[in-house]
Write a protein that holds these residues in place. Structure first.
Motif, PDB file in Angstrom:
ATOM      1  N   SER A   1       1.468   1.310 -13.044  1.00 48.60           N
ATOM      2  CA  SER A   1       0.871   0.875 -14.375  1.00 48.60           C
ATOM      3  C   SER A   1      -0.305   1.442 -14.166  1.00 48.60           C
ATOM      4  O   SER A   1      -1.588   1.251 -15.196  1.00 48.60           O
TER       5      SER A   1
ATOM      6  N   VAL B   1       0.622  -0.959  -0.158  1.00 44.88           N
ATOM      7  CA  VAL B   1       0.228  -0.154  -0.185  1.00 44.88           C
ATOM      8  C   VAL B   1       1.079   1.514   0.197  1.00 44.88           C
ATOM      9  O   VAL B   1       1.495   1.549   0.867  1.00 44.88           O
ATOM     10  N   TYR B   2       0.235   2.073  -0.820  1.00 48.09           N
ATOM     11  CA  TYR B   2       1.665   3.307  -0.587  1.00 48.09           C
ATOM     12  C   TYR B   2       0.663   4.754   0.086  1.00 48.09           C
ATOM     13  O   TYR B   2      -0.766   4.614  -0.212  1.00 48.09           O
TER      14      TYR B   2
ATOM     15  N   ASN C   1      -6.617   6.711  -8.415  1.00 50.56           N
ATOM     16  CA  ASN C   1      -5.734   5.957  -7.677  1.00 50.56           C
ATOM     17  C   ASN C   1      -4.298   5.540  -8.589  1.00 50.56           C
ATOM     18  O   ASN C   1      -4.608   5.666  -8.934  1.00 50.56           O
ATOM     19  N   TYR C   2      -3.700   4.954  -7.998  1.00 53.77           N
ATOM     20  CA  TYR C   2      -2.015   4.907  -8.299  1.00 53.77           C
ATOM     21  C   TYR C   2      -1.538   3.567  -7.837  1.00 53.77           C
ATOM     22  O   TYR C   2      -2.481   3.272  -6.627  1.00 53.77           O
ATOM     23  N   LYS C   3      -1.259   2.403  -9.543  1.00 51.85           N
ATOM     24  CA  LYS C   3      -1.053   1.105  -8.291  1.00 51.85           C
ATOM     25  C   LYS C   3       0.813   1.360  -9.694  1.00 51.85           C
ATOM     26  O   LYS C   3       0.507   1.822 -10.604  1.00 51.85           O
ATOM     27  N   SER C   4       1.450   0.134  -9.065  1.00 47.34           N
ATOM     28  CA  SER C   4       2.236  -0.132  -9.547  1.00 47.34           C
ATOM     29  C   SER C   4       2.603  -1.664  -9.649  1.00 47.34           C
ATOM     30  O   SER C   4       1.800  -1.694  -8.224  1.00 47.34           O
ATOM     31  N   ILE C   5       3.536  -2.116 -10.130  1.00 49.84           N
ATOM     32  CA  ILE C   5       4.244  -3.535  -9.421  1.00 49.84           C
ATOM     33  C   ILE C   5       5.104  -4.060  -9.716  1.00 49.84           C
ATOM     34  O   ILE C   5       5.914  -3.465 -10.064  1.00 49.84           O
TER      35      ILE C   5
END
Lengths: 97, 171
Positions: free
Chosen positions: B90, B47-48, B159-163
């Protein structure tokens, strides 16, 4: 690798076991020793494997590529979700010696 | 003389028979399955946290949570773990400035004390960290990620998502 029912095509069978409850789809890739993609055929590039299930997969490779093939990898595919998260993609590569 | 002819014929027939047997080859296939002896799965989702308007981080003290990835290895010295921390989102809202990414990977827990050298022997290049899995058993890795937007610029809402990519590569 063993002969398949098609001339000049070999097959490798592998077993894919899913231990992730957040993933149900995996992608198969084949690489040489320098991690360059090697052409291959498979029933479905994207494979559905439910949590704690295993599936036997057959990968078909050209005979001319038999000495190039080094790694067969399975990579998890993640669905989009509406969360602020750092997701984890897992990839496991087996080596053909 | 008839006996000799018979003897020669018998020998010749035997030789022919033996030759026939040795030249009639049968193909016996050898089957094999490839079954990986390395299992990966994330035990904790990352989680950021958003401690500053221009920063997202998995640092616990800033409200974040780093993802923890478990590796189970059956055979020692057969695999290496390769973990890649993110350098792009992502998915995210539209961004029009640069992003400065930092990341690191460290050992979180082990089941065998002989794995204590994993952290000191790891190889780091760019955003990739490699560990040689020299001991059979289970090891948990923690991946840290921080990103800063522009220069004192607020990240747009959304929303921010990274992998994080975790790989187990056969040696």
């Amino acid at each position: 690798m063993e002969n398949s029912y098609v001339d000049d095509v070999l097959q490798v069978s592998m077993e894919l076991f899913n231990k992730r409850d957040d993933v149900e789809h995996y992608q198969i890739d084949v690489f040489d020793k320098e991690w360059k993609p090697v052409p291959f055929a498979i029933q479905s590039r994207l494979i559905e494997v439910k949590y704690l299930e295993s599936k036997k997969i057959i990968v078909y490779i050209r005979k001319t590529d038999r000495y190039r093939v080094t790694y067969i990898c399975s990579s998890s595919k993640i669905k989009r979700k509406n969360e602020t998260t750092a997701l984890v993609v897992s990839r496991i590569c087996s080596k053909i010696k | 003389m008839f006996k000799n002819i018979f003897k020669c014929t018998a020998i010749a027939a035997t030789v022919v028979f033996m030759m026939s047997v040795s030249s009639a080859a049968d193909e016996v296939p050898i089957e094999g399955n490839v079954a990986s002896k390395c299992v990966i799965y994330p035990t904790t989702a990352g989680v950021y946290g958003n401690p500053l308007p221009d920063t997202l981080t998995t640092d616990v003290s800033d409200g974040g949570k780093p993802p923890i990835i478990r590796f189970d290895v059956v055979n020692a010295n057969s695999y290496k773990a390769v973990i890649t921390t993110p350098i792009t989102f992502s998915s995210s809202p539209s961004l029009n400035d640069t992003l400065a990414w930092t990341g690191s990977v460290e050992v979180d827990q082990v089941t065998d004390s002989n794995m204590s050298s994993y952290d000191s022997n790891k190889r780091v290049f760019n955003n990739i960290t490699e560990f040689d899995l020299t001991v059979a058993g289970t090891v948990w890795f923690k991946a840290n990620s921080t990103v800063t937007y522009g220069y004192n610029k607020s990240l747009p809402g959304g929303n921010y998502k990274s992998i994080v990519v975790a790989e187990c590569i056969a040696l």
